[in-house]
Design a protein around this motif. Structure first.
Motif, PDB file in Angstrom:
ATOM      1  N   GLN A 187       0.833  -1.208   0.000  1.00 32.18           N
ATOM      2  CA  GLN A 187       0.000   0.000   0.000  1.00 32.18           C
ATOM      3  C   GLN A 187       0.865   1.256   0.000  1.00 32.18           C
ATOM      4  O   GLN A 187       0.600   2.211  -0.754  1.00 32.18           O
ATOM      5  CB  GLN A 187      -0.928   0.007   1.215  1.00 32.18           C
ATOM      6  N   VAL A 188       1.887   1.269   0.827  1.00 35.54           N
ATOM      7  CA  VAL A 188       2.773   2.438   0.904  1.00 35.54           C
ATOM      8  C   VAL A 188       3.528   2.631  -0.406  1.00 35.54           C
ATOM      9  O   VAL A 188       3.661   3.761  -0.901  1.00 35.54           O
ATOM     10  CB  VAL A 188       3.740   2.322   2.102  1.00 35.54           C
ATOM     11  N   GLU A 189       4.018   1.538  -0.998  1.00 32.48           N
ATOM     12  CA  GLU A 189       4.717   1.644  -2.287  1.00 32.48           C
ATOM     13  C   GLU A 189       3.793   2.206  -3.361  1.00 32.48           C
ATOM     14  O   GLU A 189       4.199   3.078  -4.139  1.00 32.48           O
ATOM     15  CB  GLU A 189       5.241   0.276  -2.728  1.00 32.48           C
ATOM     16  N   ASN A 190       2.561   1.725  -3.420  1.00 27.34           N
ATOM     17  CA  ASN A 190       1.611   2.224  -4.410  1.00 27.34           C
ATOM     18  C   ASN A 190       1.317   3.704  -4.204  1.00 27.34           C
ATOM     19  O   ASN A 190       1.263   4.478  -5.164  1.00 27.34           O
ATOM     20  CB  ASN A 190       0.318   1.407  -4.372  1.00 27.34           C
ATOM     21  N   ALA A 191       1.120   4.107  -2.955  1.00 29.50           N
ATOM     22  CA  ALA A 191       0.855   5.515  -2.663  1.00 29.50           C
ATOM     23  C   ALA A 191       2.060   6.387  -3.022  1.00 29.50           C
ATOM     24  O   ALA A 191       1.912   7.460  -3.609  1.00 29.50           O
ATOM     25  CB  ALA A 191       0.495   5.697  -1.184  1.00 29.50           C
ATOM     26  N   CYS A 232       4.405   5.822  -5.263  1.00 24.13           N
ATOM     27  CA  CYS A 232       4.516   5.927  -6.726  1.00 24.13           C
ATOM     28  C   CYS A 232       3.475   6.897  -7.281  1.00 24.13           C
ATOM     29  O   CYS A 232       3.773   7.683  -8.189  1.00 24.13           O
ATOM     30  CB  CYS A 232       4.384   4.559  -7.374  1.00 24.13           C
ATOM     31  N   ALA A 233       2.263   6.869  -6.739  1.00 25.37           N
ATOM     32  CA  ALA A 233       1.220   7.787  -7.189  1.00 25.37           C
ATOM     33  C   ALA A 233       1.582   9.237  -6.866  1.00 25.37           C
ATOM     34  O   ALA A 233       1.393  10.128  -7.692  1.00 25.37           O
ATOM     35  CB  ALA A 233      -0.119   7.421  -6.553  1.00 25.37           C
ATOM     36  N   VAL A 234       2.118   9.474  -5.683  1.00 26.80           N
ATOM     37  CA  VAL A 234       2.533  10.829  -5.307  1.00 26.80           C
ATOM     38  C   VAL A 234       3.652  11.303  -6.220  1.00 26.80           C
ATOM     39  O   VAL A 234       3.657  12.449  -6.687  1.00 26.80           O
ATOM     40  CB  VAL A 234       2.967  10.881  -3.820  1.00 26.80           C
ATOM     41  N   ALA A 235       4.606  10.423  -6.496  1.00 23.32           N
ATOM     42  CA  ALA A 235       5.717  10.790  -7.378  1.00 23.32           C
ATOM     43  C   ALA A 235       5.215  11.112  -8.780  1.00 23.32           C
ATOM     44  O   ALA A 235       5.712  12.045  -9.422  1.00 23.32           O
ATOM     45  CB  ALA A 235       6.745   9.659  -7.422  1.00 23.32           C
ATOM     46  N   SER A 238      10.235  10.583 -10.093  1.00 21.93           N
ATOM     47  CA  SER A 238       9.827   9.186 -10.040  1.00 21.93           C
ATOM     48  C   SER A 238      10.636   8.471  -8.966  1.00 21.93           C
ATOM     49  O   SER A 238      11.620   8.995  -8.447  1.00 21.93           O
ATOM     50  CB  SER A 238       9.988   8.498 -11.397  1.00 21.93           C
ATOM     51  N   VAL A 239      10.208   7.280  -8.649  1.00 17.67           N
ATOM     52  CA  VAL A 239      10.858   6.472  -7.625  1.00 17.67           C
ATOM     53  C   VAL A 239      11.521   5.294  -8.322  1.00 17.67           C
ATOM     54  O   VAL A 239      10.927   4.660  -9.180  1.00 17.67           O
ATOM     55  CB  VAL A 239       9.832   5.980  -6.587  1.00 17.67           C
ATOM     56  N   SER A 240      12.749   5.015  -7.954  1.00 18.08           N
ATOM     57  CA  SER A 240      13.505   3.952  -8.597  1.00 18.08           C
ATOM     58  C   SER A 240      13.752   2.807  -7.619  1.00 18.08           C
ATOM     59  O   SER A 240      13.019   2.634  -6.654  1.00 18.08           O
ATOM     60  CB  SER A 240      14.820   4.524  -9.124  1.00 18.08           C
ATOM     61  N   LEU A 289      15.563   5.170  -4.400  1.00 20.64           N
ATOM     62  CA  LEU A 289      16.159   6.352  -5.001  1.00 20.64           C
ATOM     63  C   LEU A 289      15.074   7.214  -5.633  1.00 20.64           C
ATOM     64  O   LEU A 289      14.121   6.707  -6.225  1.00 20.64           O
ATOM     65  CB  LEU A 289      17.189   5.956  -6.058  1.00 20.64           C
ATOM     66  N   ILE A 290      15.234   8.525  -5.512  1.00 23.77           N
ATOM     67  CA  ILE A 290      14.337   9.491  -6.128  1.00 23.77           C
ATOM     68  C   ILE A 290      15.003   9.958  -7.414  1.00 23.77           C
ATOM     69  O   ILE A 290      16.156  10.390  -7.403  1.00 23.77           O
ATOM     70  CB  ILE A 290      14.099  10.703  -5.199  1.00 23.77           C
ATOM     71  N   VAL A 291      14.279   9.870  -8.520  1.00 26.04           N
ATOM     72  CA  VAL A 291      14.815  10.279  -9.819  1.00 26.04           C
ATOM     73  C   VAL A 291      14.188  11.613 -10.185  1.00 26.04           C
ATOM     74  O   VAL A 291      12.960  11.748 -10.206  1.00 26.04           O
ATOM     75  CB  VAL A 291      14.510   9.221 -10.907  1.00 26.04           C
TER      76      VAL A 291
END
Length: 84
Positions: free
Chosen positions: A37-41, A43-46, A53-55, A66-68
């Protein structure tokens, strides 16, 4: 009156371990769902943020993703950075 039957100590320990494993399994499954759930949220925020984006996990500290942004990757935990 007959005395009450009690399980042998070994059987009691075995049952305790089984109960603990069941509880631990439930906790791990709950944690896995929460991480997803946290990963999905995240990625959506990014995606909603401009050009971010999130790497993958940081190769240096392995404690953050990592933040791209703007052609570079940066770890928010240890500040490792590299250009792409």
């Amino acid at each position: 009156m007959s005395p009450e039957y009690k399980q042998p100590a070994e059987e009691e320990r075995r049952q305790l371990v089984v109960d603990q494993l069941r509880e631990l399994t439930k906790r791990v499954e709950t944690a896995e769902r929460r991480v997803t759930q946290v990963e999905n949220a995240l990625c959506a925020v990014a995606q909603e943020a401009s050009d971010v984006s999130v790497s993958h996990a940081c190769n240096r500290c392995e404690k953050s993703l990592l933040i791209v942004r703007n052609g570079s990757m940066r770890c928010p935990r240890c500040n490792y950075s590299r250009s792409m």
